[in-house]
Enzyme design. Structure first.
Site, short mmCIF file in Angstrom:
data_model
loop_
_atom_site.label_atom_id
_atom_site.label_comp_id
_atom_site.label_asym_id
_atom_site.label_seq_id
_atom_site.Cartn_x
_atom_site.Cartn_y
_atom_site.Cartn_z
N TYR A 1 -13.32 7.11 -13.26
CA TYR A 1 -13.36 5.85 -12.52
C TYR A 1 -13.96 4.74 -13.38
O TYR A 1 -13.43 3.63 -13.44
CB TYR A 1 -14.17 6.05 -11.25
N ASP B 1 0.86 -1.18 0.00
CA ASP B 1 0.00 0.00 0.00
C ASP B 1 0.89 1.23 0.00
O ASP B 1 2.04 1.19 0.48
CB ASP B 1 -0.91 0.02 1.23
N LYS C 1 -12.08 1.31 -14.60
CA LYS C 1 -12.57 -0.02 -14.23
C LYS C 1 -13.05 -0.81 -15.44
O LYS C 1 -12.97 -2.04 -15.46
CB LYS C 1 -13.68 0.12 -13.19
N ASP D 1 4.07 2.98 -4.13
CA ASP D 1 3.16 3.73 -4.99
C ASP D 1 3.10 3.02 -6.33
O ASP D 1 4.12 2.92 -7.03
CB ASP D 1 3.69 5.16 -5.15
#
Length: 240
Positions: free
Chosen positions: A146, A37, A150, A57
């Protein structure tokens, strides 16, 4: 023994939310879990029993390329790409920077991490990869970036499944609907209830609902499932 016992798994975006729930499930089932993370402190607090905590990152290509060397023990044969962000705005108000940032993390970041770890799976002749898409890839107002990221994950999943299937590697995606997380807890109650009313089973999803489906796709017994995107949304998309 389960199909993940003793295997090394990498879970990105594991500091909280869905990634954290998935990492904890895999640890409970005996996998050697490496959590990744951008927030290293939250990572160590959220999944203290992981075999390694890697602050990374996923937009940093050079750092991602070094990820295999940071995984202790055997190469990872299980991978869950859960790192992702939102950056919502009406499309005519969305900045170019936010559009690119969401795609760089959600789509290109998934691609980078996968490409870094797949050579180890090819050498092992075995791999299970689960990417995270979202029900939003079908389209949500205010989420053009977004939804694009996706939807890209869905297409990438199919392409990778075709490419790496001969190497014993399956690639699938999960597209969650409304799931209880820190972000969804912040939705005003009246708006959230409207979303719940559209869910066939009549409740918001829990992180464990997603962890269960992820766990199945990572199992050895799921070897004939590949190239698929599974909507885990309580039936919300059934009539969409």
């Amino acid at each position: 023994m389960s199909g993940v016992t003793g295997r090394t798994a990498v879970v990105t975006g594991a500091a909280r939310g869905l990634g954290q729930a998935i990492a904890q499930r895999l640890i409970g089932d005996g996998a050697k879990v490496v959590v990744v993370d951008v927030d290293g402190d939250a990572l160590r607090q959220g999944v203290p029993d992981a075999v390694a905590h890697i602050a990374l990152d996923v937009t940093d290509g050079d750092a991602v390329a070094k990820l295999p060397q940071q995984v202790p023990g055997d190469p990872a044969t299980l991978l869950v790409n859960c790192a992702g962000i939102t950056g919502d705005a009406m499309i005519y108000k969305m900045s170019r920077e936010m559009y690119r940032k969401v795609l760089d993390i959600n789509l290109a970041g998934t691609h980078r991490v996968t490409n870094a770890l797949v050579p180890g799976m090819q050498d092992a002749g075995y791999g299970r990869i689960v990417h995270f898409s979202s029900r939003a890839w079908l389209g949500n107002v205010g989420q053009a970036n977004y939804a694009a990221s996706k939807g890209g994950v869905v297409g990438m999943t199919k392409a990778q499944a075709l490419r790496w299937g001969p190497n014993g590697i399956t690639v699938n995606a999960i597209a969650p609907g409304l799931i209880r997380t820190r972000l969804t807890d912040a939705i005003p109650p009246d708006i959230r209830q409207g979303f719940i009313n559209a869910i066939a089973i009549g409740r918001i999803g829990e992180p464990d609902d997603i962890a269960s489906v992820t766990r199945f796709l990572l199992d050895k017994e799921a070897e004939f499932v590949s190239g698929q995107t599974i909507l885990v949304c309580g039936g919300r998309s059934a009539g969409a």
